[in-house]
Design a protein around this motif. Structure first.
Motif, mmCIF file in Angstrom:
data_model
loop_
_atom_site.group_PDB
_atom_site.id
_atom_site.type_symbol
_atom_site.label_atom_id
_atom_site.label_comp_id
_atom_site.label_asym_id
_atom_site.label_seq_id
_atom_site.Cartn_x
_atom_site.Cartn_y
_atom_site.Cartn_z
ATOM 1 N N THR A 115 0.052 1.588 -10.787
ATOM 2 C CA THR A 115 -0.094 2.176 -12.169
ATOM 3 C C THR A 115 -0.074 1.461 -13.416
ATOM 4 O O THR A 115 0.522 0.688 -13.758
ATOM 5 C CB THR A 115 0.980 3.366 -12.441
ATOM 6 N N ALA A 142 -7.660 9.375 -2.525
ATOM 7 C CA ALA A 142 -8.048 7.993 -2.892
ATOM 8 C C ALA A 142 -8.398 7.349 -1.480
ATOM 9 O O ALA A 142 -9.311 6.717 -1.186
ATOM 10 C CB ALA A 142 -6.752 7.381 -3.337
ATOM 11 N N TRP A 143 -7.588 7.760 -0.307
ATOM 12 C CA TRP A 143 -7.781 7.064 0.720
ATOM 13 C C TRP A 143 -8.940 7.442 1.727
ATOM 14 O O TRP A 143 -9.555 6.928 2.546
ATOM 15 C CB TRP A 143 -6.446 7.282 1.685
ATOM 16 N N GLU A 165 -3.319 11.220 -3.554
ATOM 17 C CA GLU A 165 -3.249 9.995 -2.635
ATOM 18 C C GLU A 165 -4.255 10.193 -1.478
ATOM 19 O O GLU A 165 -4.861 9.296 -1.172
ATOM 20 C CB GLU A 165 -1.900 9.838 -1.979
ATOM 21 N N VAL A 204 -4.840 4.651 -12.136
ATOM 22 C CA VAL A 204 -4.043 4.380 -10.749
ATOM 23 C C VAL A 204 -4.725 4.106 -9.776
ATOM 24 O O VAL A 204 -5.955 4.197 -9.554
ATOM 25 C CB VAL A 204 -3.715 6.092 -10.574
ATOM 26 N N ASP A 205 -4.081 3.149 -9.046
ATOM 27 C CA ASP A 205 -4.938 2.452 -7.885
ATOM 28 C C ASP A 205 -3.929 2.382 -6.612
ATOM 29 O O ASP A 205 -3.085 1.819 -6.534
ATOM 30 C CB ASP A 205 -5.338 0.991 -8.245
ATOM 31 N N TYR A 206 -4.432 3.342 -5.543
ATOM 32 C CA TYR A 206 -3.624 3.278 -4.248
ATOM 33 C C TYR A 206 -4.236 2.465 -3.195
ATOM 34 O O TYR A 206 -3.439 2.207 -2.443
ATOM 35 C CB TYR A 206 -3.852 4.835 -3.593
ATOM 36 N N VAL A 207 -5.279 1.849 -3.453
ATOM 37 C CA VAL A 207 -5.919 1.058 -2.171
ATOM 38 C C VAL A 207 -6.465 -0.294 -2.339
ATOM 39 O O VAL A 207 -7.064 -0.936 -1.570
ATOM 40 C CB VAL A 207 -7.498 1.869 -1.733
ATOM 41 N N SER A 241 0.818 -1.312 0.108
ATOM 42 C CA SER A 241 -0.075 -0.071 -0.078
ATOM 43 C C SER A 241 0.693 1.204 0.101
ATOM 44 O O SER A 241 0.303 2.414 -0.111
ATOM 45 C CB SER A 241 -0.951 0.036 1.248
ATOM 46 N N SER A 242 2.266 1.102 -0.002
ATOM 47 C CA SER A 242 3.111 2.312 0.230
ATOM 48 C C SER A 242 2.945 3.113 -1.329
ATOM 49 O O SER A 242 3.609 4.190 -1.416
ATOM 50 C CB SER A 242 4.381 1.948 0.711
ATOM 51 N N GLN A 243 3.025 2.338 -2.221
ATOM 52 C CA GLN A 243 3.020 2.764 -3.602
ATOM 53 C C GLN A 243 1.554 2.363 -4.415
ATOM 54 O O GLN A 243 1.133 1.345 -4.108
ATOM 55 C CB GLN A 243 4.197 2.430 -4.416
ATOM 56 N N PRO A 244 1.397 3.459 -5.076
ATOM 57 C CA PRO A 244 0.014 2.894 -6.099
ATOM 58 C C PRO A 244 0.398 2.111 -7.160
ATOM 59 O O PRO A 244 1.494 2.121 -7.581
ATOM 60 C CB PRO A 244 -0.169 4.428 -6.689
#
Length: 461
Positions: A35, A162-163, A159, A182-185, A30-33
Motif C-alpha cells: 500500500t 486482483a488475483w 484481493e 494498493v498492489d496485491y500481485v 504475496s501474502s500482504q498487499p
C-alpha cells in the motif's frame, strides 16, 4: 519518488519481507498487499477525469468501497495520459444502477455498469472472484471444454478481484478513501522493471480467454515492455485457440491492435509469436514468401504510415486499415485472374469479393467498412487513366483521397510507378488552366460513315 523507491518504501513501512531473486529484482511477499500512501506516489486527482471522480465519490459516500483500477492507474504511475478510467467496487451492478440515474447495465458473460456523464462513459465493475474457487458444478457451467470462461459474474473481495485480473501491471488500485495505491500481485515491481507478466498460470489464463495473447502483444508494443518468458512461452502453441473466438470480437481487437499508435511494432510482435496468421491468414501466407528475391514490404510500410498519421492527429479509418492489410492477397489474386484471361476490371472485382468473403471467416468486417475498402482497391486502376475527362471525374470521387494515399504507399515500395503518384500529387494542386495542359486529350474515334440505303426498287405487280 520513482517506482523503485515507492516499492522499497511500501515494503519497509508494512514490515513485509523483501525477497530478491537471481536477477536482483525485488519481489514482495504475496501474502500482504503493498500500500503506497498518497505522499509517496505520483497520482493526483487533477489527472483523473471529473466523471470518474463523481463515480468514485458517489460510491464512497453511499458506503461502498471504490477504486480506480487497470490501465488508468498504470498510465498515471508511468506519467502517461490515460485513454479512459475504469472503476471497481463491492457494490453489485443493480446497486450501482440505483445510485446513478445515467447508468445502464451491459453484458451477459461479464456484467458491467456504464455510467454516462455527457459524452464520457465510466465503466464500473463489481469485484470478481475466480471460478475455480466455486463448486465443480459452477465450474462446469462457467467454462467451455477448452477452459474458456463462458460466464464471469461470480462476485468476490478486492484481493480476489486482483488475483483474477490478467496482467500484474493492470491490477493496481487507487483507493479514493485515502488516495493510496494498493498492489496485491507485484504490479509495481513489474512496472518498474518494464515487464509484462500474467497473473497465475499462463497456459490456464490463455485457455480461459485466448484474447489475452493479443492483449499481451498490444500492451508490450504500446508500453515498450518486455514480455516475461513464462508469459510468452505458451503463445505459439496456444495461438490456435483464437480460432474459437467470435469473429466480431476479433475485429474489435484488430482495431485496438492497429489503431493505437503502435501498429508497426504490434505487427512485428504478432508475427514473432505466430499470432498474425489467426487474424489475417491470407496475408500471413503471402508474407511468408519473397517476391523476385525480395521481402514484401507494403504491409509494414502501410502500418508505419498509420502510426505517423495518428501521431500527427490525422484520421485512419478501419476501411483504409483493412485495405492495406489485405492488399497483397488481393493484388496476387487479381494477377492470377488476368493471367487466366479476365479483364483487369473484372479480375479486380472478383479478387476483391473473394478475399473479403474469406477474411470475414477470421475477423468480421462490417459493410460500412468493407464497401469503401473495395472501392479503394478498384480505384487503383482508375488512377492509371490520365486522359480526357477521367482525371477530373476521379478528383470528384468521394474516395479519391483515400485511393490517392493508397497509391502513394504502393509507389513507395515499388508496387506502382512513382511517376504516376507524382503526376496525381501535382495535378490536384494545379489550377484548372494548368490542369488542362497536363491532361492528354482522349483518343478520338473515327466515325464510321453510315452507308446510305439504296431506295427499294419498285416493281410492277
Amino acid at each position: 519518488m520513482d517506482l523503485t523507491a515507492v516499492l522499497l518504501y511500501a515494503q519497509a513501512i508494512q514490515g513485509q519481507a523483501i525477497r530478491v531473486n537471481n536477477q536482483g529484482d525485488i519481489a514482495p511477499d504475496s501474502s500482504q498487499p503493498v500500500t503506497i500512501p498518497r505522499p509517496e506516489h505520483s497520482i493526483s486527482r487533477a489527472s483523473i477525469s471529473s466523471a470518474a471522480l463523481k463515480v468514485l465519490y458517489g460510491l464512497k459516500e453511499a458506503g461502498y468501497q471504490s477504486f480506480l483500477v487497470g490501465g488508468g492507474v498504470r498510465d498515471l504511475l508511468l506519467g502517461r495520459e490515460p485513454k479512459d478510467f475504469d472503476v471497481t467496487t463491492d457494490a453489485t451492478p443493480e446497486e450501482i444502477r440505483r445510485l446513478f440515474r445515467s447508468c445502464r447495465l451491459i453484458g451477459r458473460r461479464f456484467r458491467l455498469a456504464h455510467v454516462r456523464f455527457g459524452r464520457e462513459v465510466i465503466e464500473v465493475a463489481t469485484f470478481r472472484a475466480r471460478h475455480d474457487e466455486q463448486s465443480d458444478e459452477d465450474n462446469d457451467s462457467a467454462h467451455s471444454e477448452e477452459g474458456r470462461i463462458l460466464r464471469d459474474n461470480v462476485f468476490g473481495s478486492l484481493e480476489e478481484d486482483a488475483w483474477r485480473r490478467d496482467f500484474t501491471i493492470n491490477a493496481l488500485y487507487y483507493d479514493i478513501k485515502d488516495f493510496s495505491v494498493v498492489d496485491y500481485v507485484g504490479g509495481l515491481e513489474d512496472l518498474r522493471a518494464g515487464t509484462l507478466k500474467l497473473i497465475g498460470d499462463p497456459e490456464q489464463r490463455y485457455r480461459e480467454d485466448p484474447v489475452r495473447m493479443l492483449r499481451a502483444v498490444r500492451f508490450a508494443a504500446k508500453l515498450g515492455f518486455r514480455v516475461h518468458p513464462d508469459t510468452e512461452t505458451p503463445m505459439q502453441e496456444l495461438g490456435v485457440l483464437l480460432e474459437d473466438i467470435p469473429s466480431a470480437r476479433l475485429f474489435e481487437e484488430v482495431l485496438k491492435l492497429f489503431l493505437g499508435g503502435c501498429a508497426l511494432s504490434t505487427f512485428e510482435l504478432l508475427r514473432h509469436y505466430d499470432l498474425f496468421q489467426y487474424l489475417f491468414p491470407m496475408t500471413d501466407e503471402v508474407l511468408s514468401h519473397e517476391e523476385e528475391g525480395f521481402p514484401i514490404t507494403f504491409v509494414a510500410r502501410a502500418l508505419e504510415n498509420t502510426d505517423t498519421r495518428l501521431a500527427e492527429g490525422k484520421p485512419v479509418t478501419p476501411a483504409f486499415l483493412y485495405a492495406a492489410l489485405l492488399w497483397e492477397p488481393v493484388r496476387l489474386r487479381t494477377q492470377e485472374l488476368i493471367d487466366q484471361g479476365a479483364s483487369a476490371l473484372e479480375a479486380a472485382q472478383i479478387a476483391g469479393n473473394e478475399i473479403t468473403v474469406a477474411q470475414v471467416q477470421a475477423t468480421s468486417l462490417p459493410k460500412r467498412f468493407s464497401f469503401p475498402m473495395r472501392e479503394i482497391w478498384l480505384l487503383q486502376q482508375r488512377l492509371e487513366k490520365r486522359r480526357g475527362k477521367a482525371p477530373y471525374r476521379m478528383l470528384e470521387h468521394p474516395r479519391f483521397r483515400a485511393a490517392y494515399d493508397f497509391l502513394l504507399l504502393r509507389a513507395e515500395v515499388g508496387e506502382a510507378p512513382r511517376e504516376l503518384a507524382e503526376w496525381w500529387t501535382d495535378f490536384q494542386q494545379l489550377n484548372p488552366v494548368e490542369q488542362a495542359k497536363k491532361v492528354e486529350p482522349a483518343p478520338t474515334r473515327k466515325r464510321r460513315r453510315r452507308r446510305k440505303k439504296k431506295p427499294a426498287s419498285s416493281s410492277d405487280d
